[in-house]
Design a protein around this motif. Structure first.
Motif, PDB file in Angstrom:
ATOM      1  N   VAL A  54       0.821  -1.199   0.000  1.00 33.64           N
ATOM      2  CA  VAL A  54       0.000   0.000   0.000  1.00 33.64           C
ATOM      3  C   VAL A  54       0.864   1.262   0.000  1.00 33.64           C
ATOM      4  CG1 VAL A  54      -1.800   1.252   1.243  1.00 33.64           C
ATOM      5  CG2 VAL A  54      -1.833  -1.230   1.217  1.00 33.64           C
ATOM      6  N   GLU A  55       1.949   1.258   0.730  1.00 31.48           N
ATOM      7  CA  GLU A  55       2.778   2.458   0.864  1.00 31.48           C
ATOM      8  C   GLU A  55       3.529   2.787  -0.431  1.00 31.48           C
ATOM      9  OE1 GLU A  55       2.732  -0.033   3.043  1.00 31.48           O
ATOM     10  OE2 GLU A  55       1.612   0.976   4.641  1.00 31.48           O
ATOM     11  N   ASP A  58       1.872   3.899  -6.235  1.00 35.23           N
ATOM     12  CA  ASP A  58       1.463   5.240  -6.645  1.00 35.23           C
ATOM     13  C   ASP A  58       0.903   5.172  -8.061  1.00 35.23           C
ATOM     14  OD1 ASP A  58       3.659   4.966  -8.334  1.00 35.23           O
ATOM     15  OD2 ASP A  58       4.975   6.156  -7.048  1.00 35.23           O
ATOM     16  N   ASN A  59       0.544   6.329  -8.627  1.00 30.42           N
ATOM     17  CA  ASN A  59      -0.096   6.358  -9.944  1.00 30.42           C
ATOM     18  C   ASN A  59       0.819   5.857 -11.055  1.00 30.42           C
ATOM     19  OD1 ASN A  59      -2.523   7.232  -9.006  1.00 30.42           O
ATOM     20  ND2 ASN A  59      -2.339   9.339  -9.714  1.00 30.42           N
ATOM     21  N   PHE A 228      -6.951  -1.591  -7.346  1.00 33.66           N
ATOM     22  CA  PHE A 228      -6.603  -0.391  -6.588  1.00 33.66           C
ATOM     23  C   PHE A 228      -7.655   0.037  -5.576  1.00 33.66           C
ATOM     24  CE2 PHE A 228      -4.774   0.327 -11.003  1.00 33.66           C
ATOM     25  CZ  PHE A 228      -3.591  -0.316 -10.701  1.00 33.66           C
ATOM     26  N   ASP A 229      -8.686  -0.753  -5.392  1.00 32.81           N
ATOM     27  CA  ASP A 229      -9.709  -0.410  -4.409  1.00 32.81           C
ATOM     28  C   ASP A 229      -9.103  -0.326  -3.004  1.00 32.81           C
ATOM     29  OD1 ASP A 229     -12.528  -0.087  -3.537  1.00 32.81           O
ATOM     30  OD2 ASP A 229     -12.118  -1.962  -2.485  1.00 32.81           O
ATOM     31  N   THR A 231      -6.845   1.779  -1.992  1.00 31.25           N
ATOM     32  CA  THR A 231      -5.497   2.361  -1.996  1.00 31.25           C
ATOM     33  C   THR A 231      -5.583   3.866  -2.268  1.00 31.25           C
ATOM     34  OG1 THR A 231      -5.084   2.046  -4.364  1.00 31.25           O
ATOM     35  CG2 THR A 231      -4.629   0.181  -2.910  1.00 31.25           C
ATOM     36  N   ASN A 232      -4.439   4.525  -2.260  1.00 32.58           N
ATOM     37  CA  ASN A 232      -4.382   5.966  -2.529  1.00 32.58           C
ATOM     38  C   ASN A 232      -4.260   6.288  -4.015  1.00 32.58           C
ATOM     39  OD1 ASN A 232      -4.505   6.638   0.242  1.00 32.58           O
ATOM     40  ND2 ASN A 232      -2.303   6.269   0.453  1.00 32.58           N
ATOM     41  N   VAL A 233      -4.292   5.280  -4.853  1.00 34.68           N
ATOM     42  CA  VAL A 233      -4.176   5.491  -6.302  1.00 34.68           C
ATOM     43  C   VAL A 233      -5.404   6.234  -6.821  1.00 34.68           C
ATOM     44  CG1 VAL A 233      -4.136   4.313  -8.523  1.00 34.68           C
ATOM     45  CG2 VAL A 233      -2.686   3.509  -6.670  1.00 34.68           C
ATOM     46  N   THR A 234      -5.175   7.252  -7.638  1.00 31.04           N
ATOM     47  CA  THR A 234      -6.280   8.065  -8.169  1.00 31.04           C
ATOM     48  C   THR A 234      -6.445   7.908  -9.681  1.00 31.04           C
ATOM     49  OG1 THR A 234      -4.792   9.975  -8.439  1.00 31.04           O
ATOM     50  CG2 THR A 234      -6.004   9.793  -6.360  1.00 31.04           C
TER      51      THR A 234
END
Length: 264
Positions: A54-55, A58-59, A228-229, A231-234
């Protein structure tokens, strides 16, 4: 004459089962082996591209995972095209028997739907068992079982839609060559309108509607939303891959397309 509908259905169903899956067991075995080999090769090409926690996710890394998912979605829909020869053989038999009025067309359609559905599910399961751990298609927030089962649905529904598309095209095409070209055109346009290459916002409004008939769009969206549900991914929102905005609705859309193509 005088035979019941259930008896006619049983005759057609078990005849097709015997001809294409029991007597010709080598064809079914070859399909499973090819699915396994394809999954293994793709697993080697995309080896552990999804191995992030998770950490660290990123995108930029999510874009790489999405690329693998887009290719897997396309492969799941394309692999059933190998059945064109079988479908055209059955088409000739069906045309001759239908001319004699031996049984209703829906009996043939449902028997084909049931026989191919379980074969695709078996092949997709083999595909998922091999590809998921090799590519590391795990949602870092979910449990491994939840990730695997959802990804398995991704493989199965993609294969079922691809199979129903090529079955329908085979039934209405005058030759195998035309059927393959029409099927390839549908997949090519669907891939272009999937949102994985060019974002929907960058497409012209008068052609953007093609996304709604693209099976690959729903398959890709289910893939990225599963991956990606939580997570911080946008990237899902930024690329408009959230319409429909849930995994279940994307699967329902694919299932609906499958039934529409199968019934047609």
């Amino acid at each position: 004459q005088g035979a019941s509908t259930s008896w006619k259905f049983a005759c057609i169903f078990f005849r097709n089962l015997e001809n294409h899956y029991i007597r010709n067991i080598s064809n079914l075995a070859a399909r499973i082996v090819i699915y396994a080999m394809t999954a293994m090769l793709l697993g080697l090409v995309f080896w552990q591209v999804g191995d992030y926690d998770v950490e660290s996710l990123d995108n930029a890394k999510a874009q790489i995972v999405m690329g693998a998912g887009l290719f897997l979605a396309e492969a799941s829909i394309l692999l059933p095209f190998a059945q064109i020869g079988t479908f055209f053989f059955d088409k000739k038999v069906f045309a001759a028997e239908n001319a004699l009025g031996l049984y209703e067309p829906w009996i043939y359609a449902i028997s084909q739907f049931l026989l191919e559905a379980w074969a695709i599910i078996i092949c997709s399961f083999v595909q998922a068992v091999i590809a998921i751990p090799m590519i590391a298609l795990w949602n870092p927030v979910w449990s491994p079982i939840e990730s695997f089962l959802t990804m398995l649905c991704f493989f199965c529904l993609g294969g079922l839609v691809g199979n129903s598309v090529i079955l329908l095209i085979s039934m209405i095409s005058i030759s195998q060559d035309v059927a393959f070209l029409c099927g390839a055109m549908y997949v090519t346009v669907g891939l272009a309108c999937s949102g994985g290459f060019v974002p929907f916002a960058s497409m012209q409004s008068w052609i953007r509607w093609l996304q709604w008939i693209s099976a690959i769009k729903y398959s890709l969206q289910a893939f990225v939303q599963t991956s990606f549900d939580g997570t911080n991914v946008t990237i899902v929102e930024e690329l408009d891959l959230d319409r429909p905005d849930s995994i279940t609705l994307n699967f329902v859309a694919q299932l609906g397309m499958f039934f529409i193509f199968a019934i047609s």
